[in-house]
Write a protein that holds these residues in place. Structure first.
Motif, PDB file in Angstrom:
ATOM      1  N   ALA A 112       4.302  -8.486 -13.537  1.00  0.00           N
ATOM      2  CA  ALA A 112       4.457  -9.940 -13.652  1.00  0.00           C
ATOM      3  C   ALA A 112       5.838 -10.378 -13.186  1.00  0.00           C
ATOM      4  CB  ALA A 112       4.215 -10.377 -15.092  1.00  0.00           C
ATOM      5  N   ALA A 262      -0.513 -14.324 -15.455  1.00  0.00           N
ATOM      6  CA  ALA A 262      -0.396 -14.230 -16.912  1.00  0.00           C
ATOM      7  C   ALA A 262      -1.704 -14.458 -17.661  1.00  0.00           C
ATOM      8  CB  ALA A 262       0.657 -15.223 -17.410  1.00  0.00           C
ATOM      9  N   GLY A 269      -1.346 -14.057 -22.811  1.00  0.00           N
ATOM     10  CA  GLY A 269      -0.524 -14.019 -21.614  1.00  0.00           C
ATOM     11  C   GLY A 269       0.937 -14.331 -21.834  1.00  0.00           C
ATOM     12  N   LEU A 272       3.529 -11.804 -20.447  1.00  0.00           N
ATOM     13  CA  LEU A 272       3.517 -11.787 -18.982  1.00  0.00           C
ATOM     14  C   LEU A 272       4.132 -13.065 -18.427  1.00  0.00           C
ATOM     15  CD1 LEU A 272      -0.019 -10.285 -18.272  1.00  0.00           C
ATOM     16  CD2 LEU A 272       2.169  -9.107 -18.488  1.00  0.00           C
ATOM     17  N   ARG A 273       3.880 -14.187 -19.100  1.00  0.00           N
ATOM     18  CA  ARG A 273       4.456 -15.460 -18.667  1.00  0.00           C
ATOM     19  C   ARG A 273       5.985 -15.404 -18.754  1.00  0.00           C
ATOM     20  NH1 ARG A 273       1.253 -18.076 -21.252  1.00  0.00           N
ATOM     21  NH2 ARG A 273      -0.186 -18.500 -19.550  1.00  0.00           N
TER      22      ARG A 273
END
Length: 334
Positions: A112, A262, A269, A272-273
């Motif tokens: 990510a 994400a 998510g 990941l965001r």
């Protein structure tokens, strides 16, 4: 002689082709892997729209030169019998779309973050005067032997659309509010009947949007996502698809890439965001991302160019499960 055989005969006349294998690859291009008798491999893509494929080839070369994003080397591009073609090296790695959910949490965050870094670099390196799809007039491409290919290749004779010297394309609209409104409405209109229950709320959200005034026009890579990437040793080893690029406010690209990185594969998510945004901010400040951009990003990710509902996740959701995923993401921003 089929189109792939014709391209290989033109670009590699001294090499004997041992085998070719077709690869499923979207709605607009035909992709094949060619193996030479000496063991080397190349990827050949052909498309009826030679000009669009030429833009993609030019952008692939430029991204490879200007950023740290791993992009396969474009060996040749041009047109043959009216169709466009691009020949690239075959990159190593497995399809990230299939591998993402099996990566551990640390590797997922690293992936990510790399997409955030890559998008930040794209926004630093590619700036435009206007908004819209990138296009240009072909002047011929590059042959594998270094010569010039026929019309429809990677170069363009057009007015420069960027102060970074990327003269392969030009955008077409200087009014951001008008362009974005049309872009969002186009996506809403393309949604199938399963989305009728939220269509008016989507249109109202776009109509009521408070957008940044005169945002800078940056590269909007249409399909910059794990589904178009390879992974090796838990790291992104190649990003493969640079088709249908646009120039838009940077926040719109942030909204879409973040959604595809994400939200697409995992239930939560948030980690990941955060990783994606940290990667972007390691290159440049995060731009404004109003709610309307988030809505447009989901809308334009929910249906493919053939009008079919896209299949998020892996194993892929289909049918009602796919619609429910997209509806849930839209509800989160409405």
């Amino acid at each position: 002689m089929n189109p792939v055989e014709g391209v290989l005969a033109r670009e590699f006349p001294e090499r004997r082709v041992a085998a070719t294998a077709s690869v499923p690859n979207g709605n607009h291009k035909q992709t094949a892997v060619a193996t030479f008798a000496d063991g080397g491999e190349v990827v050949v893509q052909t498309a009826a729209d030679a000009a669009a494929l030429a833009v993609e080839a030019a952008l692939s070369r430029a991204v490879r030169e200007r950023t740290s994003i791993p992009v396969p080397h474009v060996l040749a591009s041009g047109a043959l019998d009216g169709a466009g073609y691009v020949v690239t090296e075959r990159a190593a790695g497995d399809e990230l779309h299939e591998r993402f959910v099996s990566l551990d949490a640390t590797a997922q965050r690293r992936v990510a973050r790399s997409f955030g870094v890559g998008l930040g670099q794209l926004h630093e390196q590619f700036t435009f005067d206007d908004y819209g799809r990138l296009a240009g007039s072909p002047r011929g491409g590059q042959r594998a032997d270094g010569g010039e290919a026929t019309a429809g290749g990677a170069g363009f004779e057009s007015e420069p659309a960027t102060n970074r010297g990327f003269d392969a394309a030009s955008a077409d609209d200087s009014d951001w509010e008008a362009w974005f409104s049309a872009y969002a409405r186009e996506g809403i209109a393309a949604l199938p009947a399963a989305f009728d229950g939220c269509r008016k709320r989507l249109a109202d959200a776009v109509a009521a949007a408070s957008l940044p005034a005169n945002p800078p026009a940056r590269l909007y890579p249409w399909d910059f996502r794990p589904g178009n990437a390879l992974v090796e040793d838990d790291r992104v080893s190649a990003v493969l698809d640079w088709g249908q690029p646009m120039a838009a406010a940077p926040g719109l690209a942030v909204a879409k890439v973040e959604h595809l990185v994400a939200d697409w594969y995992v239930e939560d998510g948030a980690p990941l965001r955060r990783a994606f945004r940290a990667g972007y901010e390691s290159v440049r400040p995060l731009p404004p991302v109003p709610r309307a951009y988030r809505v447009a990003a989901v809308v334009h990710s929910a249906v493919d160019s053939a009008g079919e509902v896209t299949r998020p996740g892996y194993p892929e959701r289909t049918g009602a499960a796919a619609v429910d995923f997209h509806r849930a993401r839209l509800d989160a921003w409405l």
